[in-house]
Design a protein around this motif. Structure first.
Motif, PDB file in Angstrom:
ATOM      1  N   TYR A  30      46.355  36.055  34.613  1.00  0.00           N
ATOM      2  CA  TYR A  30      45.271  36.526  33.747  1.00  0.00           C
ATOM      3  C   TYR A  30      45.337  38.050  33.667  1.00  0.00           C
ATOM      4  N   GLU A  31      45.431  38.570  32.464  1.00  0.00           N
ATOM      5  CA  GLU A  31      45.496  40.007  32.232  1.00  0.00           C
ATOM      6  C   GLU A  31      44.347  40.425  31.316  1.00  0.00           C
ATOM      7  N   ALA A  32      43.585  41.435  31.736  1.00  0.00           N
ATOM      8  CA  ALA A  32      42.403  41.839  30.985  1.00  0.00           C
ATOM      9  C   ALA A  32      42.751  42.542  29.673  1.00  0.00           C
ATOM     10  N   HIS A  33      43.904  43.193  29.604  1.00  0.00           N
ATOM     11  CA  HIS A  33      44.288  43.921  28.398  1.00  0.00           C
ATOM     12  C   HIS A  33      45.090  43.028  27.451  1.00  0.00           C
ATOM     13  N   THR A 197      46.442  36.875  28.097  1.00  0.00           N
ATOM     14  CA  THR A 197      45.992  38.254  27.941  1.00  0.00           C
ATOM     15  C   THR A 197      44.582  38.273  27.364  1.00  0.00           C
ATOM     16  N   ARG A 200      39.695  38.691  31.011  1.00  0.00           N
ATOM     17  CA  ARG A 200      39.102  39.367  32.159  1.00  0.00           C
ATOM     18  C   ARG A 200      38.473  38.338  33.095  1.00  0.00           C
ATOM     19  N   ASP A 202      35.942  37.580  36.136  1.00  0.00           N
ATOM     20  CA  ASP A 202      34.773  38.138  36.819  1.00  0.00           C
ATOM     21  C   ASP A 202      34.407  37.376  38.085  1.00  0.00           C
ATOM     22  N   THR A 214      45.228  43.853  40.926  1.00  0.00           N
ATOM     23  CA  THR A 214      44.537  44.860  40.121  1.00  0.00           C
ATOM     24  C   THR A 214      44.495  46.176  40.886  1.00  0.00           C
ATOM     25  N   SER A 218      39.040  47.853  40.986  1.00  0.00           N
ATOM     26  CA  SER A 218      38.715  46.567  40.350  1.00  0.00           C
ATOM     27  C   SER A 218      38.654  45.448  41.378  1.00  0.00           C
TER      28      SER A 218
END
Length: 387
Positions: A30-33, A197, A200, A202, A214, A218
């Protein structure tokens, strides 16, 4: 086979994903960007810049790992003529050679520095104050810290030796670090890794081991663990494109205060359009200093080494890297004292500020391999208990 979740698609996260998938594990990243790479991203567009100077050190284990998998790709060597244009800023002037006293600290036969003493104190005893200060400031190219002399002597010595080794360990992936990231992502995809991508995370997933790849900030928020802190650097970054002019320096190391300016197109012409040169600089700044203070010091070095650069600028960008320059070890501490990789309950922490050896990206690589090893061992023990 176990399912491993990797949170973060930078160099550490992709190393973990590929390593786990090669064992047969199912992996989701999982990539936030919107793109993979983390701090190893290369900017898109006419000027291919990284977040500060980037190089691959051939002396580390990640070099062998990447080469075995054909992930290094073509490299851009430093031409001998360009290497001869390294300049040293010392006592207000540009020089071709370092002060003689500094050379004493670069000898391979010099004493092993202690962990529990700061570098300036130890190095001054070995080579005098002038040589110690110059060596400390030169080491900033692999430290990104405003006061390298205040750090553990053993920590600084290792980086100083790696940065000055001959032949040079630093190599440059042609096209920027993104070329390596793209090849790593392609290998992960071919191994069946699922990569999402703009995703995010949480809250930690509950199914299987989780590798958090990360930044430490983060990770601290995600894991709700205030103990996840470690000293890092704060650096003013400046990127310039200038029209080509013969006689420009290849790189300038500031021995009067920490700082480094490098013309990256000296080894890789693909980073800027024809007729232009891409110059990048990193100037470590103290907590009380502003980005403008660092940029002013960078401009002074440019005035000395790049004649008429202000009139030749075709593009410019400035930024600040705050706590994004890797771990630095204070006197009395080493990499073993940093936040542990194994956080318990099947959660593992990787990156360049955790308890793993190495220089710069090697810390991310080593921690990623250790995390996968631990995750698979824990899973195997659980499977045995169920059986």
């Amino acid at each position: 086979m176990p399912h491993i979740t990797v949170i973060g698609g930078g160099f550490a996260g992709l190393t973990a994903a590929v390593t786990a998938a090669e064992t047969g594990a199912k992996v989701t990243v999982y990539e936030a960007h919107h793109t993979l790479g983390g701090r190893a991203r290369t900017a898109e567009g006419r000027y291919k810049t990284n977040e500060g100077p980037h190089a691959l050190y051939s002396g580390g284990p990640h070099w062998t790992w990447l080469r075995q998998r054909n992930l290094l790709g073509p490299l851009a060597p430093i031409p001998a003529l360009e290497a001869a244009r390294l300049r040293l800023h010392h006592k207000g002037a540009l020089r071709r050679t370092p002060p003689f006293a500094m050379l004493k600290l670069l000898r391979r036969t010099s004493r092993q520095a202690p962990v529990d003493v700061d570098f300036m104190t130890w190095a001054t005893e070995q080579a005098g104050e002038e040589g110690a200060r110059a060596a400390a400031h030169y080491s900033a190219v692999a430290l990104f810290h405003h006061d390298p002399g205040s750090l553990s002597a053993a920590f600084v010595q290792e980086r100083l030796r790696r940065a000055t080794k001959l032949p040079p360990e630093a190599h440059y992936p042609r096209g920027g670090w993104a070329s390596v990231i793209d090849r790593m992502a392609a290998r992960a995809w071919n191994l069946g890794v699922r990569m999402e991508t703009l995703a995010r995370v949480d809250a930690l997933p509950q199914d299987g081991p989780v590798i958090v790849a990360t930044s430490l900030d983060s990770a601290r928020r995600l894991l709700k663990d205030d103990s996840l802190t470690w000293a890092s650097g704060r650096t003013a970054l400046i990127d310039l494109a200038v029209r080509t002019r013969r006689g420009d320096a290849f790189a300038v190391s500031d021995l009067d205060s920490p700082g480094w300016i490098e013309r990256f197109t000296a080894q890789d012409r693909s980073l800027a359009p024809a007729g232009e040169q891409l110059v990048q600089g990193q100037i470590p700044i103290a907590p009380h200093e502003s980005r403008a203070d660092g940029v002013a010091r960078a401009e002074h070095l440019l005035d000395l080494a790049f004649d008429g650069w202000r009139e030749r600028v075709t593009w410019r960008r400035e930024a600040t890297a705050n706590g994004r320059t890797g771990a630095v070890d204070l006197p009395g501490t080493s990499w073993r004292d940093r936040p542990a990789i194994d956080r318990g309950d099947g959660v593992y922490l990787v990156g360049d500020q955790v308890a793993a050896p190495g220089v710069l990206s090697e810390v991310s690589f080593n921690s990623a391999l250790e995390a996968v090893t631990l995750a698979l061992k824990v899973r195997q023990r659980l499977d045995l208990k169920r059986a």
